[in-house]
Design an enzyme around this catalytic site. Structure first.
Site: not given
Ligand code: S3P
Length: 442
Positions: A21-22, A330, A357
């Protein structure tokens, strides 16, 4: 709503998790800022990354998004506009649930000649933005919270001349660091960001591949600095996005929890700033082997994981904290779920960032593991999981947090009875095919 029950047989086989994702977010952003085209394979086709595409289209960036008919792999071509050629958005930039889009884009928008407003969903509108407003305004930008509560919507007034800063971030945060560095691309003079431990460094590795003069230095005590010398135009590149270790983490956990399991998770990114979960689980005795390691600036490997009985340290407990935390931030909800299936105490500390978060992940993990019968307590900066209680099925309130929904789907595999994940759709934020991929193993 999805119902799951205790696994009845070992989980075996190969798993392919979707793209990181990043890295996917940054491919779009940096491709947009570059001159020429950037081609991305393995892009993560999830709600968060689609929000990034949507925002850059509103800035006039042409982005072709196709799925290869032969293998279903998404391919993206970004026709970059260079640093100084974005169109004035006619609409608010809407980032959905994505903190990465909100914070990184704000750094870019702060340096544009036009005004903009950026905001996201109700979760984004509760997340702290002062952490980017303060450094951006120190650089000469004009960024403010529309509601005056230091949260989005953010009003960003353009036409400001930015100056590079030296910023000491009290927390290790890649989003804050990246926001400053992206504004720094437009600034007069260097931008230097110190952090207490090295947060994920995809911005540094990727901007460097796009031609920027940027690097990290890590000192002996673990503190880190990112240094950007601006002034070099970025050029389009080809990017192959590896699988997301944050998504792989659920299958690693599943294999460790369900007796007799053996899973091979293919082509997963193992950048050391992201792979703390592997280090920590190995210290606990997990049988994890890396195969086919591909050593590039964004390294990847196949991860072979076999069911293992985990152990604590000699003092009767296992502590996770310090500089390991940013490398697995995460993954802490799924680590808590693994810990709940052990029979010793696990202490997660130095992790107060969990509170800000997609949900307050200290409270939401504690609430749901308690509902499953776990003896667990919240602390100021983490939680203490007293392993040993057998887990039972429960109704899980994920608070619309994708990582909660997936972590508790895995916890369900070791729980007696039925576990219901009440708002399961949120997995679409980072891993739309998660339940299908899990179901294929059950
Ligand atoms: C991210 C950085 C981390 C992480 C988030 C993605 C990124 O956030 O939790 O899921 O892509 O830069 P913080 O920078 O707030 O720690």
């Amino acid at each position: 709503m999805i119902s799951l029950t205790k696994a009845t047989h070992p989980l075996k086989g190969d798993v392919f998790v979707p793209g990181d994702k990043s890295i996917s977010h940054r491919s779009i952003m940096f491709g947009a800022l570059a001159e020429g085209t950037t081609e991305v394979t393995g892009f993560l086709n999830s709600a968060d990354c689609l929000s990034t595409i949507d925002c850059f289209r509103k800035l006039g960036v042409l982005i072709d998004h196709t799925i290869r008919p032969s293998n279903g792999v998404p391919t993206i071509t970004i026709h970059g506009r260079g640093l100084h050629n974005f169109k004035i958005p006619t609409d608010t930039l809407y980032t959905g649930n994505s903190g990465t889009t909100t914070r990184l884009m704000s750094g870019i928008l702060a340096a544009q000649p036009f005004d903009s407003i950026i905001t996201g969903d109700s979760s984004i509108e509760k997340r702290p933005m002062k952490r980017i407003i303060t450094p951006l305004n120190q650089m000469g930008a004009d960024v403010s919270s529309v509601m005056g509560n230091d949260c989005a919507p953010l009003r960003i007034r353009g036409g400001k001349n930015l100056t590079g800063i030296t910023y000491r971030n009290p927390v290790a945060s890649a989003q804050v660091k990246s926001c400053i560095l992206l504004a720094g691309l437009y600034a007069e003079g260097d931008s230097v960001v110190y952090e207490p431990a090295l947060s994920r460094n995809h911005t540094e590795t990727m901007l460097s591949a796009f031609g920027a003069d940027i690097h990290n230095e890590v000192s002996r005590n673990g503190s880190a600095v990112a240094i950007l010398h601006p002034g070099i135009p970025l050029h389009g590149i080809k990017i192959n996005v590896p699988g997301d270790i944050s998504s792989a983490a659920y299958f690693i956990a599943a294999a460790l929890i369900v007796p007799g399991s053996e899973l091979l998770i293919r082509n997963v990114g193992i950048n050391p700033t992201r792979s703390g979960i592997l280090t920590v689980l190995k210290q606990m005795g997990a049988d994890i082997t890396l195969l086919n390691v591909n050593d590039s600036s964004e390294p990847s490997a196949d991860i072979l994981v076999k069911h293992s009985s985990l152990h604590c340290n000699e003092n009767g407990k296992f502590e996770i904290g310090g500089k390991d935390i940013p490398t697995m931030i995460d993954e802490l909800p799924i680590v808590a779920a693994i810990a709940a299936a052990n029979n010793f105490d696990t202490i997660i500390k130095d992790a107060s960032e969990l509170k800000v978060k997609e949900s307050n992940r200290i409270d939401s993990v504690v609430e749901n593991l308690k509902a499953m019968g776990c003896d667990i307590e919240a602390t100021e900066d983490g939680m203490i999981i007293h392993g040993g209680n057998p887990l039972h099925g429960a109704d899980i309130n994920s608070h619309n947090d994708h990582r909660l929904a997936m972590s508790f789907a895995i916890a369900a595999l070791s729980a007696e009875g039925t576990t219901r994940i009440l708002d399961d759709n949120c997995v679409g934020i980072s891993y739309p095919s998660f339940f299908k991929d899990l179901q294929a193993l059950l």
